[in-house]
Scaffold this active site. Structure first.
Site, PDB file in Angstrom:
ATOM      1  N   PRO A 282      46.547 -50.263  10.397  1.00 37.11           N
ATOM      2  CA  PRO A 282      46.444 -51.401  11.329  1.00 37.11           C
ATOM      3  C   PRO A 282      47.084 -52.658  10.737  1.00 37.11           C
ATOM      4  O   PRO A 282      46.852 -52.980   9.583  1.00 37.11           O
ATOM      5  CB  PRO A 282      44.938 -51.594  11.496  1.00 37.11           C
ATOM      6  CG  PRO A 282      44.284 -50.408  10.871  1.00 37.11           C
ATOM      7  CD  PRO A 282      45.260 -49.812   9.917  1.00 37.11           C
ATOM      8  N   GLU A 283      47.924 -53.315  11.532  1.00 38.02           N
ATOM      9  CA  GLU A 283      48.543 -54.575  11.129  1.00 38.02           C
ATOM     10  C   GLU A 283      47.933 -55.699  11.981  1.00 38.02           C
ATOM     11  O   GLU A 283      46.987 -55.467  12.717  1.00 38.02           O
ATOM     12  CB  GLU A 283      50.073 -54.484  11.300  1.00 38.02           C
ATOM     13  CG  GLU A 283      50.666 -53.319  10.505  1.00 38.02           C
ATOM     14  CD  GLU A 283      52.192 -53.206  10.630  1.00 38.02           C
ATOM     15  OE1 GLU A 283      52.851 -54.231  10.876  1.00 38.02           O
ATOM     16  OE2 GLU A 283      52.709 -52.086  10.490  1.00 38.02           O
TER      17      GLU A 283
ATOM     18  N   HIS B  72      32.794 -39.277   9.130  1.00 41.08           N
ATOM     19  CA  HIS B  72      33.458 -40.312   8.338  1.00 41.08           C
ATOM     20  C   HIS B  72      32.943 -41.722   8.633  1.00 41.08           C
ATOM     21  O   HIS B  72      33.662 -42.690   8.465  1.00 41.08           O
ATOM     22  CB  HIS B  72      34.980 -40.275   8.528  1.00 41.08           C
ATOM     23  CG  HIS B  72      35.577 -38.933   8.260  1.00 41.08           C
ATOM     24  ND1 HIS B  72      35.637 -38.386   6.998  1.00 41.08           N
ATOM     25  CD2 HIS B  72      36.112 -38.015   9.105  1.00 41.08           C
ATOM     26  CE1 HIS B  72      36.197 -37.190   7.078  1.00 41.08           C
ATOM     27  NE2 HIS B  72      36.497 -36.924   8.331  1.00 41.08           N
TER      28      HIS B  72
ATOM     29  N   ARG C 175      40.314 -41.882   5.336  1.00 36.40           N
ATOM     30  CA  ARG C 175      40.937 -41.888   4.007  1.00 36.40           C
ATOM     31  C   ARG C 175      40.288 -42.869   3.030  1.00 36.40           C
ATOM     32  O   ARG C 175      40.651 -42.915   1.870  1.00 36.40           O
ATOM     33  CB  ARG C 175      42.437 -42.150   4.146  1.00 36.40           C
ATOM     34  CG  ARG C 175      43.111 -40.999   4.918  1.00 36.40           C
ATOM     35  CD  ARG C 175      44.599 -41.094   4.921  1.00 36.40           C
ATOM     36  NE  ARG C 175      45.164 -41.081   3.577  1.00 36.40           N
ATOM     37  CZ  ARG C 175      46.451 -41.272   3.311  1.00 36.40           C
ATOM     38  NH1 ARG C 175      47.296 -41.503   4.294  1.00 36.40           N
ATOM     39  NH2 ARG C 175      46.896 -41.239   2.079  1.00 36.40           N
TER      40      ARG C 175
ATOM     41  N   ARG D  55      65.638 -66.087  -3.976  1.00 38.68           N
ATOM     42  CA  ARG D  55      65.054 -64.753  -4.150  1.00 38.68           C
ATOM     43  C   ARG D  55      66.057 -63.676  -3.793  1.00 38.68           C
ATOM     44  O   ARG D  55      66.695 -63.721  -2.741  1.00 38.68           O
ATOM     45  CB  ARG D  55      63.827 -64.570  -3.249  1.00 38.68           C
ATOM     46  CG  ARG D  55      62.724 -65.534  -3.606  1.00 38.68           C
ATOM     47  CD  ARG D  55      61.389 -64.928  -3.248  1.00 38.68           C
ATOM     48  NE  ARG D  55      60.353 -65.945  -3.269  1.00 38.68           N
ATOM     49  CZ  ARG D  55      59.059 -65.660  -3.256  1.00 38.68           C
ATOM     50  NH1 ARG D  55      58.663 -64.422  -3.198  1.00 38.68           N
ATOM     51  NH2 ARG D  55      58.179 -66.634  -3.281  1.00 38.68           N
TER      52      ARG D  55
END
Ligand SMILES: [Zn+2]
Length: 277
Positions: free
Chosen positions: A2-3, A92, A111, A152
């Protein structure tokens, strides 16, 4: 994983039902998450407290409880926050909350890369100190991005993925933003012009906003708090589309590996030559 848009969709699903209600009980399983407060700490600080606000910082959900207690949840790779799961059931489930009015909230994580941390009143919420600026914040401008990127040499992709600079952008949206801005993922961040950054920022906001409106992107496991998938995956232009045809120009989408993560891009829509002489 998820973002920002997926976490924001979850927040918007939970907030109207949870804010103003009191946590009653919390039960923790015995499997370890990536980072978690002990069952004793959770049981000490949560029960009996009303949820005052539910906000988001980057990919963190921030539960502000009465008396200055903060509960922080990060969904990691496969975490879900589901309402209405019956107590003690559901595979889970690592932490299970009950709230007033018969509400339940289950933190499920196959996970176990998720994080669930409680902070007593007055203690610094250290994970949030590492979180960069919110992409929708007024403090994020093309000038600021150019300033941070100055000198950078690391690739644009890695710059966008750095949550200490811009918060909440992961692999899916970084790929989509670079495609929409017409920028090759390997361009050193420091060589982008101010107008390049203006385009990156504009596309970042457009894509994140659109993804939130579509309920997020479901490529693997993501579900919102109602157990529903997102819809933005049908609008993906490059992510996960290696060897498929570019929807914009017809050329073949390519994949390269940057910092151990796959980057998907269109060699024609995101040409290299302008920035590499
Ligand atoms: Zn193309």
């Amino acid at each position: 994983m998820p973002e920002l848009p997926e976490v924001e969709v979850i927040r918007r699903g939970l907030a109207p039902r949870l804010v103003g209600r009191r946590f009653l009980t919390v039960m923790s399983g015995d499997k370890r998450l990536r980072q978690a407060s002990s069952p004793q700490e959770l049981a000490r600080w949560l029960p009996g407290r009303r949820l005052e606000r539910l906000t988001r910082r980057g990919k963190y959900l921030v539960f502000a409880l009465e008396g200055g207690v903060t509960l922080l949840i990060h969904l990691g790779m496969t975490g879900r926050l589901l309402m209405g799961v019956p107590p003690g059931h559901g595979p889970h489930v690592h932490v299970f909350f009950t709230l007033e009015d018969g509400l339940t909230l289950a933190f499920q994580d196959v996970r176990r890369f998720g994080r669930i941390l409680v902070f007593p009143p007055g203690t610094p919420i250290f994970p949030l100190e590492q979180v960069g600026r919110e992409p929708f914040s007024r403090r994020v401008t093309p000038e600021w991005l150019a300033e941070v990127a100055r000198g950078r040499s690391r690739p644009l992709k890695n710059f966008l993925l750095d949550g200490r600079i811009l918060a909440g952008i992961g692999n899916i949206y970084a790929c989509e933003i670079m495609f929409a801005a017409g920028l090759h993922p390997a361009i050193p961040a420091g060589v982008l012009s101010l107008s390049d950054w203006a385009r990156v920022l504009q596309e970042t906001r457009r894509i994140l906003r659109r993804a939130i409106r579509r309920g997020g992107t479901t490529v693997n496991d993501y579900l919102n708090s109602h157990g529903e998938t997102g819809l933005f995956q049908v609008e993906l232009m490059v992510y996960g589309r290696e060897e498929e045809v570019c929807k914009q120009c017809g050329k073949t989408i390519k994949r390269l590996v940057q910092a151990g993560r796959s980057t998907f891009f269109c060699p024609r829509c995101q040409p290299k030559k302008r920035h590499f002489r």
